[in-house]
Enzyme design. Structure first.
Site, PDB file in Angstrom:
ATOM      1  N   GLY A 182       0.856  -1.187   0.000  1.00  0.00           N
ATOM      2  CA  GLY A 182       0.000   0.000   0.000  1.00  0.00           C
ATOM      3  C   GLY A 182       0.884   1.225   0.000  1.00  0.00           C
ATOM      4  O   GLY A 182       1.376   1.657  -1.042  1.00  0.00           O
ATOM      5  N   ASP A 211       2.498  12.626  -6.989  1.00  0.00           N
ATOM      6  CA  ASP A 211       2.664  14.059  -6.676  1.00  0.00           C
ATOM      7  C   ASP A 211       1.582  14.852  -7.388  1.00  0.00           C
ATOM      8  O   ASP A 211       0.997  15.785  -6.839  1.00  0.00           O
ATOM      9  CB  ASP A 211       4.022  14.571  -7.175  1.00  0.00           C
ATOM     10  CG  ASP A 211       5.128  14.369  -6.140  1.00  0.00           C
ATOM     11  OD1 ASP A 211       4.797  13.980  -5.003  1.00  0.00           O
ATOM     12  OD2 ASP A 211       6.301  14.589  -6.487  1.00  0.00           O
ATOM     13  N   ARG A 239      -2.199  14.034  -6.207  1.00  0.00           N
ATOM     14  CA  ARG A 239      -2.554  14.583  -4.897  1.00  0.00           C
ATOM     15  C   ARG A 239      -3.272  15.913  -5.031  1.00  0.00           C
ATOM     16  O   ARG A 239      -4.120  16.260  -4.206  1.00  0.00           O
ATOM     17  CB  ARG A 239      -1.292  14.757  -4.050  1.00  0.00           C
ATOM     18  CG  ARG A 239      -0.903  13.465  -3.415  1.00  0.00           C
ATOM     19  CD  ARG A 239       0.485  13.405  -2.882  1.00  0.00           C
ATOM     20  NE  ARG A 239       0.760  11.997  -2.609  1.00  0.00           N
ATOM     21  CZ  ARG A 239       1.949  11.460  -2.504  1.00  0.00           C
ATOM     22  NH1 ARG A 239       3.016  12.207  -2.625  1.00  0.00           N
ATOM     23  NH2 ARG A 239       2.079  10.173  -2.267  1.00  0.00           N
ATOM     24  N   GLU A 287      -4.307   7.897  -2.396  1.00  0.00           N
ATOM     25  CA  GLU A 287      -3.225   8.698  -3.007  1.00  0.00           C
ATOM     26  C   GLU A 287      -2.187   9.103  -1.955  1.00  0.00           C
ATOM     27  O   GLU A 287      -1.649  10.202  -1.991  1.00  0.00           O
ATOM     28  CB  GLU A 287      -3.766   9.965  -3.685  1.00  0.00           C
ATOM     29  CG  GLU A 287      -5.010   9.798  -4.493  1.00  0.00           C
ATOM     30  CD  GLU A 287      -4.781   9.328  -5.907  1.00  0.00           C
ATOM     31  OE1 GLU A 287      -5.637   8.638  -6.429  1.00  0.00           O
ATOM     32  OE2 GLU A 287      -3.723   9.662  -6.486  1.00  0.00           O
ATOM     33  N   THR A 317      -1.639   8.114   2.330  1.00  0.00           N
ATOM     34  CA  THR A 317      -2.307   8.464   3.590  1.00  0.00           C
ATOM     35  C   THR A 317      -1.732   9.774   4.139  1.00  0.00           C
ATOM     36  O   THR A 317      -0.662  10.223   3.714  1.00  0.00           O
ATOM     37  CB  THR A 317      -2.051   7.373   4.644  1.00  0.00           C
ATOM     38  OG1 THR A 317      -0.633   7.284   4.843  1.00  0.00           O
ATOM     39  CG2 THR A 317      -2.597   6.013   4.208  1.00  0.00           C
TER      40      THR A 317
END
Lengths: 393, 381
Positions: free
Chosen positions: A142, A251, A254, A377, A379
């Site tokens: 993950g 990146d 997000r 995307e 945690t």
């Protein structure tokens, strides 16, 4: 790496949106209110994927916002994209994530890293309305992609992929998936590569959709790759670049999630204000009780903070030359906007009292929908790791 | 949407940072302990154009914009919050209202020397019985021919011990309540004008906070700022602008604490490794930097809105509320990262921690900001 020549802007402190940005924002707002809002509660209740809406998003050009115009996209900047995501998320966080996954984590890495030939085979179709997906996460990998097990082996003119990808948004509805797999198990993060996998590839299958707490009308399911064979030319970038591509993609994506949070947050505030003005207790609207009014002030202030962080991060995301702060700013925006959106929906439910706990009230859906934003995307904890790494280097 | 400082802004920032590092910072600890008002600092700031940053050249100022003003206050406050508030009061609460409501004669006599740093100003609104509820002040101004005669008392007046000029709010007609409030420019040497000694406080200790007293102080009508009864409006609008300065001060304090905590976390070793290797400390730093960046952007946004003649009352209240509370959290965490040393006077963080506290109180408490914001959100949206 930049798509279009970005005109040089004189350095200034300027918080105003450009005219065309305002225009697109207004257009998406109107579309979302008129076309998405009416069926949203029902789709959520029935866990029904918004297939008809997706067709319209394609027609509106919202599924190839970041794709170069030569490949059929809109060639827009990340901030304009964020504005569109926010407007969609305000009405439907499920539609917003469906749309942002296609734009941010499928079209974007193809557009920025794929060969001209691969772009020509994938992007026009995606930009015209076919959905995209992204296969990075696995049951055992993950936040830490180094635990990845999915293998890709070269076999003549093909790559053959074996493994399982978990939590894949748009699984089963996407036409193309960007999939990251191990090509050299001894090379660590340099042994990962990224591939464009079409939904009709032999050996490609989609598992049973997940039952989720929220975003119930978006689709999330595992991908099963069993001797899944794709052309050698479907490798994105170079062999061994998968980790770099995945990180750059995250990146970027997000920003989309931060924008989704702005939409959720803004809607929670609107609903809370409207309810607080109408609902009377102790002889006056609850908005006139300071305990409620101050909650609204706090939620509004945190929305303003989340917005400036997100817009600022978006405005530097694809600067030429690249802005070394871009990754940190995107993580800060995602971290803050997601945590603030969760506080906003919690206060929204509280202001609604018992009604806020009732499924008939929109705020209860937002409360569920918001929860995943501090998880996917990257945690909140992963964002803090990223930010701290920037601060301490 | 484009946030990048211009060359002019960068040059200003560099200049002020150097002044703050070389001149302001070395004295911060000492004036905090003695409470001695740093008038020499104010004089030097005047020479650099920092006492009237956004005042046009023609009126003695530096002729820069509100963002420039924020940069100045942030840089100075990072070194010394006391020095930051001294400048903020002169710029925002004294020069700004004279620029906006003063006539040319008043600008000539008061604004020019205040903006150039020749004179120091203070802002007399708060009274013992009128803090957040500024409309209920009891200082009176009775018209007597060409003069007003003022009687009453003001408290918690920053720069009060050393100011040369006070902008004072008094009620010319108590029956009209806040619609009787009127603003006056009064030299602190006027007959009947007395003031107290420096008062020791939890933080920003050398900012000359004291009481002012008026006993039959005669003020010429020519020194009335704006119209009779316009004072409340002037005070409220002035505080809107002042909040931008306090937000910038809070950002400066938070940044100072953040920078020291970041450096300390990399030097200090425990369990055979720097503190910065521990995830708990990394996560504190990540949250601190995120909130600090958000606070600065909100502050610049309010400054940008003011500069471009857009609405900024809501933006200034949000910036001030957010930045002051961020300063509180960031200085608290910075002290925590310093551990026991942070609780001593050996390090700057205990001072940052104390200095941050006032930013949630003055120029409108956090609760007043929330009243302002809620009014916008509920009634004006």
């Amino acid at each position: 790496m930049a798509v279009a020549e970005v005109p040089t802007v004189d350095p200034a402190v300027d918080f105003a949106l450009a005219e065309d940005q305002e225009l697109i924002r207004e257009q998406v707002r109107r579309y979302a209110e008129e076309r998405i809002a009416p069926g949203e509660a029902e789709r959520d209740r029935e866990h029904r994927f918004p297939a008809d809406i997706v067709v319209e998003l394609g027609e509106l050009g919202l599924l190839g916002m970041l794709v170069e115009e030569e490949h059929g996209g809109a060639g827009l900047d990340p901030l304009t994209y964020c504005l569109a995501v926010e407007e969609l998320a305000r009405i439907s966080p499920s539609v917003a994530v469906t749309m942002s996954v296609s734009n941010s984590v499928c079209c974007w890495p193809l557009s920025r890293f794929a060969s001209a030939e691969l772009k020509a085979r994938t992007l026009p179709e995606l930009a015209a309305g076919a959905l995209g997906g992204f296969g990075l996460t696995e049951p055992g990998a993950g936040s830490d992609p180094s635990g990845m097990r999915t293998r890709a082996r070269r076999d003549g003119d093909s790559w053959v992929l074996d493994g399982e990808k978990a939590w894949i948004t748009n699984a089963g509805f996407a036409r193309w998936y960007v999939v990251v797999a191990v090509t050299d198990p001894d090379a660590g993060k340099h042994g990962l590569s990224a591939f464009a996998v079409p939904a009709d590839a032999p050996g490609f299958a989609v598992g049973k959709p997940e039952e989720k707490l929220g975003l119930c009308s978006s689709r999330t399911a595992p991908l099963q790759l069993t001797g899944c064979r794709i052309p050698a030319a479907n490798l994105i970038g170079e062999e061994g670049q998968g980790f770099k591509i995945a990180l750059a993609t995250l990146d970027h994506s997000r920003l989309g999630i931060a924008a989704q949070c702005l939409g959720i947050h803004r809607r929670a505030l609107e609903l809370a204000v409207a309810y607080a003005r109408e609902r009377k207790q102790f002889g006056k609207p609850i908005a006139e009780h300071q305990g409620v009014a101050f909650k609204l002030a706090q939620v509004a202030t945190e929305l303003a903070a989340a917005r400036v962080l997100t817009w600022h991060a978006a405005s530097v995301a694809e600067a030429t030359p690249p802005d070394p702060r871009a990754g940190r700013l995107a993580s800060q925006a995602k971290l803050y906007a997601s945590e603030a959106a969760n506080r906003a929906v919690a206060e929204g439910v509280q202001i609604h009292g018992g009604n806020g706990f009732h499924a008939d009230y929109e705020i209860s859906r937002l409360y569920r929908d918001a929860r995943v934003t501090t998880i996917y995307e990257g945690t909140s904890e992963v964002q803090r790791m990223v930010i701290a790494r920037h601060l301490l280097r | 949407m484009h946030i990048e400082l211009s060359d002019e802004h960068k040059l200003l920032q560099e200049t002020v940072r150097q002044f703050a590092t070389e001149v302001v910072a070395p004295r911060a600890k000492e004036i905090d302990e003695t409470g001695e008002f740093p008038r020499d600092f104010y004089d030097q700031a005047g020479e650099l154009g920092l006492t009237g940053v956004a005042v046009p050249d023609a009126w003695g100022g530096a002729g820069m914009d509100t963002v420039a003003y924020c940069l100045v206050i942030e840089e100075i406050s990072r070194a010394c919050a006391t020095s930051g508030v001294i400048l903020s009061v002169n710029n925002s609460l004294v020069c700004d209202p004279i620029l906006k409501w003063g006539n040319d004669d008043q600008k000539e006599r008061y604004l020019k020397p205040l903006a150039s740093g020749e004179l120091l100003g203070c802002f007399g609104l708060t009274e013992p019985g009128a803090g957040s509820d500024a409309g209920s002040l009891r200082t009176t101004a009775r018209r007597d021919g060409d003069h007003y005669v003022l009687n009453g008392e003001k408290v918690f007046i920053t720069n009060g011990t050393d100011a040369d000029v006070a902008l004072v709010f008094a009620n010319a007609d108590l029956a009209k309540k806040h619609r009787g409030i009127t603003a006056f420019l009064i030299p602190t040497g006027a007959d009947g004008f007395t003031r107290g000694e420096h008062e020791f406080k939890l933080g920003v200790n050398a900012s000359g906070t004291t009481w002012l007293n008026f006993e039959d102080v005669r003020v010429p009508v020519a020194d009335r700022l704006g119209e009779e009864g316009e004072g409340f409006k002037i005070a409220m609008a002035t505080l809107d602008g002042g909040r931008i300065g306090i937000a910038a001060q809070a950002v400066g304090i938070a940044r100072g604490a953040m920078e020291e905590a970041l450096a300390y976390s990399q030097e200090r070793e425990q369990f055979n490794q720097p503190l910065s290797n521990f995830q708990a400390i990394q996560f504190y730093l990540a949250d601190m930097s995120t909130e600090l960046d958000a606070a600065r952007l909100l502050t610049w946004k309010a400054a940008w809105a003011k500069e471009n003649q857009k609405r900024y009352s809501l933006e200034a209240a949000q910036a001030k509320l957010f930045a002051s509370e961020v300063a509180q959290r960031v200085t608290n965490k910075a002290l925590q990262i310093h551990g026991g040393y942070g609780y001593t006077k050996e390090y700057n963080v205990e001072r940052y921690f104390r200095d941050a506290r006032i930013t949630e109180i003055y120029e409108g408490t956090s609760e007043i900001q929330k009243m302002v914001i809620a009014d916008w959100v509920v009634n004006k949206a």
